[in-house]
Design a protein around this motif. Structure first.
Motif, short mmCIF file in Angstrom:
data_model
loop_
_atom_site.label_atom_id
_atom_site.label_comp_id
_atom_site.label_asym_id
_atom_site.label_seq_id
_atom_site.Cartn_x
_atom_site.Cartn_y
_atom_site.Cartn_z
N LEU A 1 35.47 55.28 44.26
CA LEU A 1 35.29 54.78 42.89
C LEU A 1 35.14 53.26 42.85
O LEU A 1 35.85 52.54 43.53
CB LEU A 1 36.52 55.18 42.05
CG LEU A 1 36.50 54.78 40.57
CD1 LEU A 1 35.57 55.69 39.77
CD2 LEU A 1 37.91 54.86 39.97
N ASN A 2 34.19 52.83 42.02
CA ASN A 2 34.14 51.43 41.58
C ASN A 2 34.06 51.51 40.05
O ASN A 2 32.99 51.62 39.48
CB ASN A 2 32.89 50.74 42.15
CG ASN A 2 32.73 49.32 41.63
OD1 ASN A 2 33.62 48.78 40.98
ND2 ASN A 2 31.60 48.71 41.90
N PRO A 3 35.23 51.49 39.38
CA PRO A 3 35.25 51.78 37.93
C PRO A 3 34.81 50.56 37.11
O PRO A 3 34.82 49.44 37.60
CB PRO A 3 36.72 52.09 37.67
CG PRO A 3 37.44 51.23 38.66
CD PRO A 3 36.57 51.19 39.89
N MET B 1 42.19 51.95 36.26
CA MET B 1 43.16 52.83 36.94
C MET B 1 43.31 54.16 36.19
O MET B 1 43.82 55.13 36.74
CB MET B 1 44.53 52.14 37.08
CG MET B 1 44.55 50.96 38.06
SD MET B 1 43.94 51.34 39.72
CE MET B 1 45.29 52.29 40.41
N ASN B 2 42.84 54.21 34.92
CA ASN B 2 42.87 55.48 34.19
C ASN B 2 41.99 56.53 34.88
O ASN B 2 42.32 57.71 34.94
CB ASN B 2 42.45 55.27 32.73
CG ASN B 2 41.09 54.59 32.59
OD1 ASN B 2 40.60 53.96 33.52
ND2 ASN B 2 40.48 54.72 31.43
N THR C 1 38.77 41.17 43.83
CA THR C 1 38.87 42.63 43.92
C THR C 1 39.69 43.03 45.15
O THR C 1 39.81 42.28 46.11
CB THR C 1 37.47 43.28 44.02
OG1 THR C 1 36.76 42.68 45.10
CG2 THR C 1 36.69 43.12 42.74
N TYR C 2 40.24 44.23 45.05
CA TYR C 2 41.01 44.82 46.15
C TYR C 2 40.50 46.24 46.37
O TYR C 2 40.03 46.90 45.44
CB TYR C 2 42.50 44.90 45.81
CG TYR C 2 43.20 43.56 45.76
CD1 TYR C 2 43.97 43.12 46.84
CD2 TYR C 2 43.07 42.73 44.66
CE1 TYR C 2 44.60 41.89 46.81
CE2 TYR C 2 43.69 41.49 44.61
CZ TYR C 2 44.45 41.08 45.69
OH TYR C 2 45.07 39.85 45.67
N ILE D 1 39.41 53.05 46.37
CA ILE D 1 38.94 52.53 45.08
C ILE D 1 38.79 51.03 45.20
O ILE D 1 39.69 50.36 45.73
CB ILE D 1 40.00 52.83 43.98
CG1 ILE D 1 40.09 54.33 43.74
CG2 ILE D 1 39.68 52.11 42.68
CD1 ILE D 1 41.34 54.93 44.32
N ILE D 2 37.66 50.49 44.73
CA ILE D 2 37.56 49.03 44.68
C ILE D 2 37.86 48.62 43.24
O ILE D 2 37.25 49.10 42.29
CB ILE D 2 36.21 48.51 45.19
CG1 ILE D 2 36.24 46.98 45.22
CG2 ILE D 2 35.03 49.02 44.40
CD1 ILE D 2 35.27 46.37 46.18
N ILE D 3 38.88 47.76 43.09
CA ILE D 3 39.46 47.54 41.76
C ILE D 3 39.72 46.05 41.54
O ILE D 3 39.91 45.30 42.48
CB ILE D 3 40.76 48.38 41.64
CG1 ILE D 3 41.14 48.64 40.19
CG2 ILE D 3 41.89 47.78 42.43
CD1 ILE D 3 40.63 49.96 39.68
#
Length: 607
Positions: A486-488, A497-498, A557-558, A514-516
């Protein structure tokens, strides 16, 4: 050698080469003669569009069949000087383009092989032929007035990205004769590029795509009035689908077939719509999805303004845009690039959006090397079931599909079993959800281009409408996801994060990467994170470079890596990895030919 003072012996060389072909009873055609309409049109078109002094049609051409009845165009270019066989670049490839992706017409016109490879690329670009033999031959008279000749034989195909590979050493054309042609074809089938060569070629072609997309988008933006952003996206998607073709079933649409007529049913839009319908019918895409795609295209392609003949040369705006798209991009989507092609397209198209449409600007393409990192972190293999809840242009799913197919090819030794597995991977083991209709269209297009894993790309809200079941096929079955990537959109609740909570809650096992945005580790996302950790384990937090999405946003980003279905215990050790120096140097210069440079072993670091 100074060729100015020497007289070309090209007529003698042509006579020698064509004499061999005649002696083998082969049906060759000379420069002005027709081979077939599809090839003739491609060669005429390429020449007229690409300019260059003295460039012309190939001196001799043939169309030969192997024992499986596959056709191979053979293009031969003659020169009449010593040392004019082939000009190679520092990578030992035929030097037909410079670093800025501009044609080197000096080489194409002066060297026999370079000319032949140039024409072979015209066929890759504008016809349904995917495997072409380019032959260059030159020579000179020695001190005894005897002809000394040399021959270069190159294989140009979508499998080598149109660059051309040398086949071997030949002293005449007898490899084309009926008795030898099959073994020659067997030989070209064994020509393999090393993984390093493939990566280099892919990178080179990807840089070219970037340059072509910027040029195309600038052109449409400046010169084609009245086209909104989503219109442009649909026009590019429609053009690509109409010109892809399916060998033996659907012929690619040619520019000459658009007549800019005002007659109902025969306008340019009508013709493109019909071609898209026949393409989709052959693709066995679910009916519901076909209807959606056809409706979306018809809304744009049948608009009166697009089909009206407005300018002095009797062309509709639709034909003009269609022609620009094919001329700038045609070669790239026909040569099997496993890049996120429509992702690049998507980023370029949306780079024109102002901040007034901030919601759309929130959609950012994950760079292909990061997509591939996320896929590897979730341990994806041929048996994985991978989903993405904010799929964008499907770049992450394309990366996952490539990883799954590579694993299948490396581990399955039965050709029949491999074929069945490849179908299963594309039809049943990938699922993506995208809310925005124009972006959803790009995701479908991307998967069609990459070999069609588009079956379960769904146009819905993953947080509200998605129940965890297949969207097509057996829709009563839950999708058995064991890898989540995911890259939201970072503006979503909890910085995205939802989406993570929702997806992991529907999984029983596996891994997620996930990249967040950095702030998702605290603040607004805190409640989501607490609930996630009550059921799933955080294995690692990887700090990414601050300029990863340069040009779109500069947020920290992390990458978070989770193990699904196991509560995060208090004594669980999380790996914190600082990857903010990944070895790439990024710039954001509009006119740069390459904004991403590997300056410190980036590839090795990602491995």
């Amino acid at each position: 050698m100074n060729t100015k003072n020497k007289k070309s012996i090209e007529p003698n060389i042509a006579e020698l080469g064509n004499g061999w072909l005649k002696s083998y009873n082969l049906p060759y055609r000379l420069e002005q003669e027709s081979l077939n309409a599809e090839i003739d049109n491609a060669l005429n078109d390429y020449h007229s569009k690409r300019g260059g002094v003295g460039a012309n049609r190939p001196d001799t051409k043939l169309l030969l069949q192997d024992e499986q009845l596959n056709y191979y165009p053979i293009l031969i270019e003659y020169k009449g000087y010593k040392d004019k066989l082939v000009k190679l670049d520092s990578q030992n490839q035929v030097a037909n383009k410079n670093a800025k992706n501009e044609q080197l017409f000096g080489n194409i016109n002066s060297y026999a092989v370079n000319g032949a490879v140039h024409y072979a690329n015209a066929l890759l670009h504008h016809t349904s032929y995917t495997d072409i033999i380019a032959i260059g031959m030159t020579g000179y008279k020695d001190e005894r007035n005897k002809i000394v000749h040399e021959i270069g034989v190159y294989y140009v195909s979508k499998s080598n990205f149109g660059i051309g590979q040398k086949v071997g050493e030949y002293s005449d054309f007898s490899f084309l004769s009926k008795k030898n042609f099959q073994s020659f074809i067997e030989k070209i089938k064994t020509l393999n590029l090393s993984p390093e060569e493939i990566n280099k070629l892919k990178e080179q072609r990807e840089r070219e795509i970037d340059a072509s997309l910027v040029k195309l988008n600038n052109d449409i933006y400046k010169n084609e009035k009245g086209l909104g952003e989503s219109d442009r996206v649909y026009l590019v998607a429609a053009t690509i689908i109409a010109t892809l073709g399916i060998p033996g079933k659907v012929r690619p649409l040619e520019k000459s077939e658009l007549k800019s007529s005002d007659e109902q049913g025969y306008r340019d839009g009508d013709i493109i719509v019909r071609k898209i319908k026949s393409f989709l019918n052959e693709k066995h895409i679910p009916q519901e999805k076909k209807d959606f795609i056809n409706r979306a295209f018809e809304n744009v392609l049948l608009a009166e303004n697009l089909n009206k003949v407005t300018n002095g040369d009797g062309e509709s705006q639709l034909k003009r845009v269609f022609t620009k798209i094919i001329d700038d991009l045609g070669i790239y989507y026909k040569i099997n690039l496993t890049t996120d092609f429509t992702g690049k397209l998507f980023n370029e198209m949306y780079s024109w959006l102002g901040f007034s449409q901030d919601k759309l600007n929130d959609v950012v393409l994950t760079p292909s090397y990061v997509a591939s990192l996320l896929v590897k972190l979730t341990r994806v293999n041929k048996d994985s079931y991978v989903w993405d809840f904010a799929t964008g242009s499907a770049g992450l799913l394309v990366a996952a599909m490539n990883e799954m197919l590579n694993d299948a090819r490396a581990t399955i030794t039965s050709p029949d079993a491999l074929y069945q597995k490849e179908i299963k991977i594309k039809a049943e083991q990938l699922l993506g959800i995208e809310l925005l209709p124009s972006v959803y269209m790009l995701a479908i297009l991307n998967m069609i281009l990459m070999g069609d894993g588009s079956s379960n790309i769904l146009n819905m809200d993953s947080l509200v409408d998605f129940t965890g079941k297949y969207g097509f096929g057996d829709t009563s079955q839950n999708f058995p996801a064991d890898a989540f990537i995911l890259n939201p959109p970072y503006s979503a609740p909890g910085n995205g994060m939802n989406f993570v909570e929702q997806a992991l809650g529907m999984m029983n096992r596996g891994y997620a990467a996930i990249i967040i945005q950095g702030s998702a580790g605290s603040g607004k996302a805190k409640d989501y994170n607490k609930r996630i950790l009550e059921k799933h384990t955080l294995l690692a937090s990887i700090k990414m470079p601050i300029d990863l999405f340069i040009g779109k946003s500069s947020v920290q980003t992390y990458v978070y890596v989770f193990k699904v279905g196991e509560k995060h215990e208090k004594d669980e050790i999380v790996k914190f990895i600082d990857f903010s120096n990944d070895g790439y140097t990024r710039t954001n210069r509009k006119k740069a030919s390459n904004n991403l440079k590997d300056t410190d072993n980036a590839k090795g670091r990602y491995e």
